[in-house]
Design an enzyme around this catalytic site. Structure first.
Site: not given
Ligand code: G3I
Length: 367
Positions: A161, A211, A247, A275, A277
């Site tokens: 991105e 990506n 997305h 990715e 959805d």
């Molecule tokens: O840091 C804690 C971790 O220690 C713990 O184990 C975990 C338990 O749930 O929580 C962690 O935080 C998570 C975080 O990512 C870590 O960076 C969050 O729960 C989690 O929801 C979070 O969000 C992710 C986000 O990217 C940031 O990394 C999403 O799940 C994921 O769907 C989202 O994915 C992105 C793609 O990488 C790029 N494109 C868009 C897409 C959607 O936003």
């Protein structure tokens, strides 16, 4: 009738009765027809984003993955904030869990990602140093993580991105809070090429991808993406493919999808739907009901995407279709947008939705 002859007839009669009974038994208890699966029908890899927690704690989650998919992407476990939470201190445990699961069960493992303007630890966001210090931080992170996963990860989203939505320029300063890129700001515009070079030097066997999202909008963002990846390719930078996140939502103009597939395919690079959805509530309606009309519309779109990908992207360039998680209960959309939504092929109870059957049909499978 003489006695031996009568015995012979009785035995024949018994055999006939037995044969008829046996054939009736076969008819009433046929062998179960094999159930179609995504990975069993697709001419390319079928993948999903996954969390280590989902695999570890949920048998439905793990079981569906093992049955349906043959490629995995880590949802967040291999990103910068998790893998290098403190300078020079690397934490691979969550990513290793997924990578080891993938190896044990013969999934292809796609790495996601080295460089993104989000999911950064505070120490990076607050880092102050000259351009050499920034380059060292950037290079060390890529090289160390790539070397750790060398031979275990088939491919990587090297940069994620990097391009702005509005005018297609590289993200730089924040237009909205959090949407600028510290990488471009501190490393200059050619940081993307260097990220690919560092990744390649550390793991020459891995396929490397750029990506991003929004290819289906066309316009400046798509033009810039094509110019970026073509420029890298022409300079001999080791780029193998482009990730099209997709997305999207059910109101999308499908002509944009076809155009994007064609234009990306024309670069000669591999194209990964990385990715996918399909949101059914882009208008944030709090009272929305997931009616059968919406379910079928979503299914038709899943089918269209898979079919069009198969027909417009040459086989050698089809890196596969990856959905961002696979079950509605695990989608990022309801959490991120704080709304009801049902974007994925499986419902919240891991049951196949019409969307699943649309996808299955689109990849060429039969129910
Ligand atoms: O840091 C804690 C971790 O220690 C713990 O184990 C975990 C338990 O749930 O929580 C962690 O935080 C998570 C975080 O990512 C870590 O960076 C969050 O729960 C989690 O929801 C979070 O969000 C992710 C986000 O990217 C940031 O990394 C999403 O799940 C994921 O769907 C989202 O994915 C992105 C793609 O990488 C790029 N494109 C868009 C897409 C959607 O936003």
């Amino acid at each position: 009738m003489q006695l031996p002859l009568r015995r012979f007839f009785i035995i024949c009669l018994l055999l006939i009765v037995l044969a008829i009974a046996n054939s009736c038994k076969k008819k009433s208890n046929p062998a179960p027809a094999p159930v179609a699966t995504l990975k069993g029908n697709a001419p390319f890899y079928m993948g999903s984003a996954v969390t280590s927690n989902g695999i570890q704690s949920n048998y439905f989650y793990q079981g569906t993955l093992l049955t349906e998919y043959n490629s995995l992407t880590a949802d967040y476990e291999m990103k910068f904030d998790i893998t290098e939470p403190q300078p020079g201190t690397f934490n691979y445990a969550p990513g290793d869990y997924i990578v080891n699961f993938a190896a044990q069960h013969h999934f292809r493992m796609h790495g996601h990602n080295f460089i993104w303007h989000q999911a950064l630890p505070d120490w990076v966001l607050n880092f102050s140093g000259d351009s050499l210090a920034w380059e060292n931080l950037f290079k060390t992170h890529i090289e160390t993580e790539a070397a750790h996963y060398k031979g275990k990860v088939a491919s990587w989203d090297v940069v994620n991105e990097a391009i702005r939505d509005d005018d297609g320029s590289l993200r730089n300063k924040d237009v909205n809070p959090g949407d600028g890129s510290i990488w471009r700001r501190h490393l200059g515009p050619d940081y993307i090429a260097r990220a690919f070079q560092y990744a390649h030097e550390a793991d020459p066997g891995a396929l490397l991808f750029y990506n991003d999202y929004g290819q289906e909008w066309g316009g400046a963002k798509l033009d810039s993406m094509i110019a970026l990846v073509t420029g890298l390719k022409n300079r001999g930078i080791p780029i193998s493919g482009i990730g099209m996140q997709m997305h999207i939502d059910i109101n999308i103009d499908t002509a944009g999808i076809t155009r994007a597939f064609k234009r990306l395919a024309a670069t000669g690079l591999k194209v990964h739907i990385s990715e996918l959805d399909i949101s059914v509530n882009p208008g944030n309606d709090p009272n929305i009901v997931f009616t059968s009309v919406l379910q079928l519309k979503q299914a038709a779109l899943y089918q269209f995407i898979a079919e069009t990908y198969r027909k417009t992207v040459p086989v050698a360039q089809q890196y596969g279709i990856t959905t961002w998680e696979f079950c509605d209960a695990d989608s990022w959309i309801p959490v991120f947008f704080k709304r009801k939504d049902w974007p994925l092929p499986f419902d919240a109870h891991y049951q196949k939705k019409p969307a699943y059957f649309g996808l299955l049909k689109g990849i060429g499978g039969k129910e």
